[in-house]
Design a protein around this motif. Sequence first.
Motif, PDB file in Angstrom:
ATOM      1  N   UNK A  72       0.826 -19.348  -7.981  1.00  0.00           N
ATOM      2  CA  UNK A  72       1.140 -18.998  -9.478  1.00  0.00           C
ATOM      3  C   UNK A  72       2.453 -18.591  -9.574  1.00  0.00           C
ATOM      4  N   UNK A  73       3.231 -19.408 -10.378  1.00  0.00           N
ATOM      5  CA  UNK A  73       4.458 -19.103 -11.039  1.00  0.00           C
ATOM      6  C   UNK A  73       4.442 -19.645 -12.308  1.00  0.00           C
ATOM      7  N   UNK A  74       5.620 -19.607 -12.786  1.00  0.00           N
ATOM      8  CA  UNK A  74       5.854 -20.197 -14.289  1.00  0.00           C
ATOM      9  C   UNK A  74       5.354 -21.459 -14.447  1.00  0.00           C
ATOM     10  N   UNK A  75       5.738 -22.299 -13.617  1.00  0.00           N
ATOM     11  CA  UNK A  75       5.443 -23.680 -13.813  1.00  0.00           C
ATOM     12  C   UNK A  75       4.088 -24.076 -13.610  1.00  0.00           C
ATOM     13  N   UNK A  76       3.427 -23.698 -12.551  1.00  0.00           N
ATOM     14  CA  UNK A  76       1.875 -24.065 -12.192  1.00  0.00           C
ATOM     15  C   UNK A  76       1.286 -23.424 -13.415  1.00  0.00           C
ATOM     16  N   UNK A  77       1.215 -22.037 -13.834  1.00  0.00           N
ATOM     17  CA  UNK A  77       0.681 -21.449 -14.941  1.00  0.00           C
ATOM     18  C   UNK A  77       0.797 -22.308 -16.268  1.00  0.00           C
ATOM     19  N   UNK A  78       1.934 -22.849 -16.600  1.00  0.00           N
ATOM     20  CA  UNK A  78       2.280 -23.475 -17.726  1.00  0.00           C
ATOM     21  C   UNK A  78       1.234 -25.049 -17.592  1.00  0.00           C
TER      22      UNK A  78
END
Length: 246
Positions: A196-202
């Motif tokens: 879970x990081x900024x890219x996967x969450x967005x």
Amino acid sequence: MAEETADSAYHSNGSSPDEEAAERMEDEEQERLLSYWQSVGRGHQVDVPREMAEPIQQLTRNNNPQERQTIPFTLIQRKEKLGDLLYEKRQYGKAKWACIKMKEKQYEQSICLGFMKLMRYICEQNSSGLYLGITIPIVTIVHTNESQSEMRQSVTVAYYLPELLQDEPPHPFDSDIIIEEWPSTIVYSRSFRGITNEDSIMREINLLAEILESPELCLQDTFIIAGYTNPAAANRHNEIWFLQRP
């Protein structure tokens, strides 16, 4: 003579050879677990201090799937397509949570550091002096801009208090941890795996927004990431939650 020597040795240090061996094994296990978490932490640019050794060991020993308490909810609807589950509509009741706000440079740093603080609270660093028990999922509240194109830095990591502690939650020793009561909420939940990081969450936010028939009924800038496995796990089981407007 040999018996006297052994007996003298026992009384001189207060423990038998078997007890000493058990203590050595426990120390070795603690070091191994700490080393593993420190290695994982470096991958997230997070320093795992030595004071985490005991909570990590305690949490690992008590992390049997049968002993985890799942946050209760009422299933309202399951939306499927060609046999695949697209999302679930659920209702979660009013409940108390232990929450900590984090604002690190990266999302992964925030959830790792926030989770470590909550671990210490769970593992006896509370007014009851007791191990509180694991509840899943651990959730993180994230915020985006109105267009859902960018995630904000500030997040809240939260732990659901077990049912037996809901009426009188133990007080955290860490003043950064706040006990909050959340109102009953309807969520739209979609499962995903991996980091879970900024890219996967967005990506997951945009995907669920496309799937929902009426995404405008939900909050447009506040979402929840529900984690069913700890941040050290390689292939995490996560969910993205959209929150229906009150």
